[in-house]
Enzyme design. Structure first.
Site, PDB file in Angstrom:
ATOM      1  N   ALA A 141      38.407   9.448   8.897  1.00 60.55           N
ATOM      2  CA  ALA A 141      37.126   9.704   9.544  1.00 60.55           C
ATOM      3  C   ALA A 141      36.201   8.548   9.201  1.00 60.55           C
ATOM      4  O   ALA A 141      36.482   7.748   8.310  1.00 60.55           O
ATOM      5  CB  ALA A 141      36.544  11.032   9.070  1.00 60.55           C
ATOM      6  N   TYR A 142      35.096   8.476   9.912  1.00 64.28           N
ATOM      7  CA  TYR A 142      34.158   7.374   9.751  1.00 64.28           C
ATOM      8  C   TYR A 142      32.836   7.879   9.198  1.00 64.28           C
ATOM      9  O   TYR A 142      32.266   8.840   9.709  1.00 64.28           O
ATOM     10  CB  TYR A 142      33.976   6.639  11.082  1.00 64.28           C
ATOM     11  CG  TYR A 142      35.205   5.844  11.390  1.00 64.28           C
ATOM     12  CD1 TYR A 142      35.303   4.508  11.021  1.00 64.28           C
ATOM     13  CD2 TYR A 142      36.322   6.451  11.957  1.00 64.28           C
ATOM     14  CE1 TYR A 142      36.467   3.792  11.242  1.00 64.28           C
ATOM     15  CE2 TYR A 142      37.493   5.741  12.169  1.00 64.28           C
ATOM     16  CZ  TYR A 142      37.545   4.414  11.810  1.00 64.28           C
ATOM     17  OH  TYR A 142      38.701   3.714  12.003  1.00 64.28           O
ATOM     18  N   LEU A 143      32.380   7.225   8.139  1.00 61.68           N
ATOM     19  CA  LEU A 143      31.105   7.554   7.520  1.00 61.68           C
ATOM     20  C   LEU A 143      29.982   6.747   8.157  1.00 61.68           C
ATOM     21  O   LEU A 143      28.818   7.127   8.075  1.00 61.68           O
ATOM     22  CB  LEU A 143      31.164   7.286   6.017  1.00 61.68           C
ATOM     23  CG  LEU A 143      32.310   8.001   5.283  1.00 61.68           C
ATOM     24  CD1 LEU A 143      32.352   7.580   3.829  1.00 61.68           C
ATOM     25  CD2 LEU A 143      32.171   9.513   5.421  1.00 61.68           C
TER      26      LEU A 143
END
Length: 157
Positions: free
Chosen positions: A29-31
């Site tokens: 996932a991308y922060l």
């Protein structure tokens, strides 16, 4: 600073499967996904975690910093990412006659997408596309994992 040079092609055939040496299950996932920078958290086989910062792409290269992090931290960071569609894929590492190639077979919201990648040491390194690969999508931002996180393949019209 490391620079990643990578070619990315759509996979159109199945011949690569006979050369798969190993596979691993990736969740990511991308922060942060902003122009010129992404921050990704990745969990590999639920056993190894990574935090990766990537800079703006120029040609086929982009700055990349990757750090192994504790698995528990990776799980917690994956849980913090709430504004997208988590990436799930199986990554296959290939051997002869295509050493160096990896094939990512996506699942979940990106099911149906299969992409081959080849990292090379420099932008001008000679390389050959396998006969089971199709369109070169290296320069197409839709095929970056960061974009697939916000606009999954199954949502494309």
């Amino acid at each position: 600073m490391g620079t990643e040079f990578e070619h990315k092609l759509l996979v159109t055939g199945e011949e690569w499967r006979t050369s798969a040496l190993s596979s691993s299950s990736l969740s990511q996932a991308y922060l942060c996904t902003q122009p010129g920078m992404t921050i990704r958290v990745r969990l590999v086989d639920d056993r190894v975690g990574y935090l990766t910062v990537k800079g703006k792409q120029a040609g086929i290269g982009r700055p990349e910093y990757e750090y192994e992090i504790p698995v528990g931290d990776a799980r917690e960071l994956l849980g913090l990412a709430q504004d997208g569609f988590p990436i799930s894929k199986t990554r296959y590492e290939l051997g002869d006659p295509w050493p160096g190639w990896v094939v990512d077979e996506f699942s979940g919201e990106n099911a149906g997408l299969v992409v081959a990648e080849l990292e090379v040491p420099a932008e001008d390194t000679a390389w050959e596309a396998p006969d089971w690969a199709g369109t070169d999508v290296t320069a197409d931002p839709r095929y970056t994992n960061a974009v697939l996180y916000s606009t999954p393949y199954t949502h494309w019209s």
